[in-house]
Design a protein around this motif. Structure first.
Motif, PDB file in Angstrom:
ATOM      1  N   ILE A 161     -23.563   3.256  29.338  1.00  0.00           N
ATOM      2  CA  ILE A 161     -23.157   4.901  29.383  1.00  0.00           C
ATOM      3  C   ILE A 161     -23.204   5.574  28.293  1.00  0.00           C
ATOM      4  CG2 ILE A 161     -21.379   6.341  29.652  1.00  0.00           C
ATOM      5  CD1 ILE A 161     -22.774   5.822  32.367  1.00  0.00           C
ATOM      6  N   THR A 162     -22.674   4.736  26.909  1.00  0.00           N
ATOM      7  CA  THR A 162     -22.456   5.219  25.849  1.00  0.00           C
ATOM      8  C   THR A 162     -23.667   5.333  24.798  1.00  0.00           C
ATOM      9  OG1 THR A 162     -21.636   3.228  24.755  1.00  0.00           O
ATOM     10  CG2 THR A 162     -20.127   4.558  25.858  1.00  0.00           C
ATOM     11  N   VAL A 163     -24.466   4.150  24.863  1.00  0.00           N
ATOM     12  CA  VAL A 163     -25.590   3.991  24.151  1.00  0.00           C
ATOM     13  C   VAL A 163     -26.863   4.481  24.844  1.00  0.00           C
ATOM     14  CG1 VAL A 163     -27.234   2.550  22.887  1.00  0.00           C
ATOM     15  CG2 VAL A 163     -24.829   2.062  22.656  1.00  0.00           C
ATOM     16  N   GLY A 164     -26.875   4.103  26.180  1.00  0.00           N
ATOM     17  CA  GLY A 164     -27.914   4.621  26.913  1.00  0.00           C
ATOM     18  C   GLY A 164     -27.880   5.975  27.628  1.00  0.00           C
ATOM     19  N   TYR A 165     -27.233   6.155  28.488  1.00  0.00           N
ATOM     20  CA  TYR A 165     -26.949   7.648  29.340  1.00  0.00           C
ATOM     21  C   TYR A 165     -26.357   8.716  28.117  1.00  0.00           C
ATOM     22  CZ  TYR A 165     -26.766   6.365  34.156  1.00  0.00           C
ATOM     23  OH  TYR A 165     -27.049   5.826  35.476  1.00  0.00           O
ATOM     24  N   HIS A 166     -25.670   8.151  27.303  1.00  0.00           N
ATOM     25  CA  HIS A 166     -25.197   9.601  26.289  1.00  0.00           C
ATOM     26  C   HIS A 166     -25.888   9.672  25.065  1.00  0.00           C
ATOM     27  CE1 HIS A 166     -21.397  11.379  24.188  1.00  0.00           C
ATOM     28  NE2 HIS A 166     -22.302  12.142  24.504  1.00  0.00           N
ATOM     29  N   ARG A 167     -25.923   8.528  24.076  1.00  0.00           N
ATOM     30  CA  ARG A 167     -26.529   8.959  22.929  1.00  0.00           C
ATOM     31  C   ARG A 167     -27.998   9.054  23.124  1.00  0.00           C
ATOM     32  NH1 ARG A 167     -22.121   6.276  18.648  1.00  0.00           N
ATOM     33  NH2 ARG A 167     -20.330   6.242  20.218  1.00  0.00           N
ATOM     34  N   TYR A 168     -28.626   8.306  23.801  1.00  0.00           N
ATOM     35  CA  TYR A 168     -30.085   8.120  24.008  1.00  0.00           C
ATOM     36  C   TYR A 168     -30.739   9.103  24.609  1.00  0.00           C
ATOM     37  CZ  TYR A 168     -34.933   6.417  24.796  1.00  0.00           C
ATOM     38  OH  TYR A 168     -36.182   6.375  25.032  1.00  0.00           O
ATOM     39  N   PHE A 169     -30.480   9.028  26.060  1.00  0.00           N
ATOM     40  CA  PHE A 169     -31.173   9.945  26.890  1.00  0.00           C
ATOM     41  C   PHE A 169     -30.402  11.464  26.941  1.00  0.00           C
ATOM     42  CE2 PHE A 169     -31.549   5.863  29.477  1.00  0.00           C
ATOM     43  CZ  PHE A 169     -32.975   5.934  29.273  1.00  0.00           C
ATOM     44  N   THR A 170     -29.321  11.533  26.807  1.00  0.00           N
ATOM     45  CA  THR A 170     -28.761  13.046  26.625  1.00  0.00           C
ATOM     46  C   THR A 170     -29.173  13.799  25.212  1.00  0.00           C
ATOM     47  OG1 THR A 170     -26.946  12.472  28.125  1.00  0.00           O
ATOM     48  CG2 THR A 170     -26.826  14.512  26.909  1.00  0.00           C
ATOM     49  N   HIS A 171     -28.767  12.885  24.185  1.00  0.00           N
ATOM     50  CA  HIS A 171     -28.755  13.552  22.843  1.00  0.00           C
ATOM     51  C   HIS A 171     -30.039  13.239  21.872  1.00  0.00           C
ATOM     52  CE1 HIS A 171     -25.414  15.787  23.814  1.00  0.00           C
ATOM     53  NE2 HIS A 171     -24.647  14.350  24.061  1.00  0.00           N
ATOM     54  N   GLY A 172     -30.909  12.188  22.506  1.00  0.00           N
ATOM     55  CA  GLY A 172     -31.789  11.989  21.738  1.00  0.00           C
ATOM     56  C   GLY A 172     -31.563  11.332  20.428  1.00  0.00           C
ATOM     57  N   SER A 173     -30.558  10.419  20.126  1.00  0.00           N
ATOM     58  CA  SER A 173     -30.063   9.964  18.910  1.00  0.00           C
ATOM     59  C   SER A 173     -30.718   8.865  18.189  1.00  0.00           C
ATOM     60  CB  SER A 173     -28.450   9.443  19.004  1.00  0.00           C
ATOM     61  OG  SER A 173     -27.798  10.296  19.233  1.00  0.00           O
ATOM     62  N   PHE A 174     -31.787   8.501  18.909  1.00  0.00           N
ATOM     63  CA  PHE A 174     -32.848   7.455  18.421  1.00  0.00           C
ATOM     64  C   PHE A 174     -34.050   7.603  19.616  1.00  0.00           C
ATOM     65  CE2 PHE A 174     -29.969   5.186  20.998  1.00  0.00           C
ATOM     66  CZ  PHE A 174     -30.533   4.180  21.659  1.00  0.00           C
ATOM     67  N   LYS A 175     -34.968   6.816  18.959  1.00  0.00           N
ATOM     68  CA  LYS A 175     -36.032   6.451  20.001  1.00  0.00           C
ATOM     69  C   LYS A 175     -36.069   5.207  20.399  1.00  0.00           C
ATOM     70  CE  LYS A 175     -38.946  10.379  18.485  1.00  0.00           C
ATOM     71  NZ  LYS A 175     -38.525  10.966  19.545  1.00  0.00           N
ATOM     72  N   ALA A 176     -36.445   4.750  21.578  1.00  0.00           N
ATOM     73  CA  ALA A 176     -36.364   3.145  21.815  1.00  0.00           C
ATOM     74  C   ALA A 176     -37.801   2.767  22.379  1.00  0.00           C
ATOM     75  CB  ALA A 176     -35.317   3.168  23.037  1.00  0.00           C
ATOM     76  N   ASN A 177     -37.948   1.684  22.526  1.00  0.00           N
ATOM     77  CA  ASN A 177     -39.300   1.018  22.903  1.00  0.00           C
ATOM     78  C   ASN A 177     -38.888   1.077  24.530  1.00  0.00           C
ATOM     79  OD1 ASN A 177     -37.956  -1.224  23.550  1.00  0.00           O
ATOM     80  ND2 ASN A 177     -38.585  -2.454  21.771  1.00  0.00           N
TER      81      ASN A 177
END
Length: 322
Positions: free
Chosen positions: A73-89
């Motif tokens: 939830i925190t790293v995936g749903y929130h910081r990555y998918f919602t806010h684009g805090s980083f790019k993931a492979n």
């Protein structure tokens, strides 16, 4: 013919509505089942512990599934998918979507749409879960707390995905993960039962694994996440200026994996780290750092001293979007 094209252009560029539809009765029943059944299991677990105790196998499996689903939830749903805090492979992207689904808080695309809407209208009309929508009297705040914590989940209004999450809806792999949400939730509560049975070589171990590491763990994580919506918009410190009432609430920092540094997050939503001040533990940020070192994550939006200095200014003196 001379008027048709301009009209079509205006309609095409018109803002999409905030809400898409009203939930059907079947959707409401399903949502309420996801909310109520784990909570009932958590309540039922109390007399179980009183009479029979809890084993180390139960605690270990529950802790593992809690950490995986919470970070999903925190790293995936929130910081990555919602806010684009980083790019993931690509593999990490899919893994984060599945791990977040294990928290049973909703399919990834609709969760992200709701949260982006929250930031667009934070603590104003249109925010799906602000505790400040009903006034400031004791009765209004009690009603607001319930609404922000979990009451909003029982409503029928559904956020418009075409407006708030069109990027995720366009991703075929994410659409598949999204549609398979019931499968991920089933695995989230059944795998702990299997592990409990294997570790103890007993049906009783399977039952307690299902109860503790499955249902009770889901319910506990639900309330930790919901507390960020409710408590962290009412109580705590506000070291940074934001356009809402978000606050940092340190007692939830570890259980929420760093999400309760909520004032910092609302002051700088795309930052990969929420716990930016001395002594602020942010487990989610540490995991993102680990992904970056492995080469699985890139273009991480880490905070800088200059950025934090600007955020400490009153909101009215900062440029829009700063």
């Amino acid at each position: 013919m001379t008027t048709t094209a301009p009209v079509r252009s205006v309609l095409k560029n018109a803002p999409k509505p905030m809400l898409s539809h009203r939930a059907s009765r079947a959707e409401l029943v399903t949502i309420r089942a996801f909310l109520i059944i784990p909570f009932v299991a958590l309540v039922a677990a109390v007399p179980l512990v009183w009479g029979w105790g809890i084993t180390w196998a139960d605690l270990t499996v529950a802790a593992v599934f809690y950490v995986v689903s919470a970070l999903g939830i925190t790293v995936g749903y929130h910081r990555y998918f919602t806010h684009g805090s980083f790019k993931a492979n690509r593999p990490l992207r899919i893994a984060l979507a599945i791990a977040g689904s294990f928290a049973a808080q909703g399919p990834v695309i609709s969760w992200v749409a709701d949260h982006r809407r929250h930031h667009a209208f934070s603590d104003r009309e249109g925010d799906p879960h602000s505790p400040w929508l009903f006034g400031t009297s004791p009765a209004a705040l009690a009603k607001g707390f319930w609404h922000a914590h979990m009451g909003w989940l029982f409503g029928r209004d559904r956020t418009n995905i075409d407006r708030f999450a069109p990027d995720l809806a366009a991703d075929r792999a994410l659409r598949v993960v999204d549609r398979l949400f019931p499968l991920w939730v089933s695995l989230s509560v059944l795998l702990p039962a299997v592990l409990g049975g294997v570790l103890t070589m007993s049906w009783w171990g399977a039952l307690t694994g299902f109860l503790w590491a499955g249902l009770a763990r889901v319910a506990f994580l639900h309330h930790v996440t919901w507390s960020v919506n409710s408590v962290c918009h009412m109580i705590g410190e506000r070291p940074f200026a934001s356009r809402d009432r978000s606050a940092n609430f340190w007692p939830l920092a570890i259980l929420s994996m760093g999400e309760s540094w909520h004032n910092t997050h609302h002051a700088d939503p795309t930052s990969a780290r929420h716990g930016v001040l001395r002594g602020q533990i942010d487990i989610s940020a540490r995991l993102i750092w680990f992904f970056e070192k492995l080469g699985w994550a890139r273009n991480v939006r880490w905070p800088t001293a200059q950025r934090l200095a600007r955020l400490a200014q009153p909101a009215t003196t900062r440029p829009e979007g700063a």
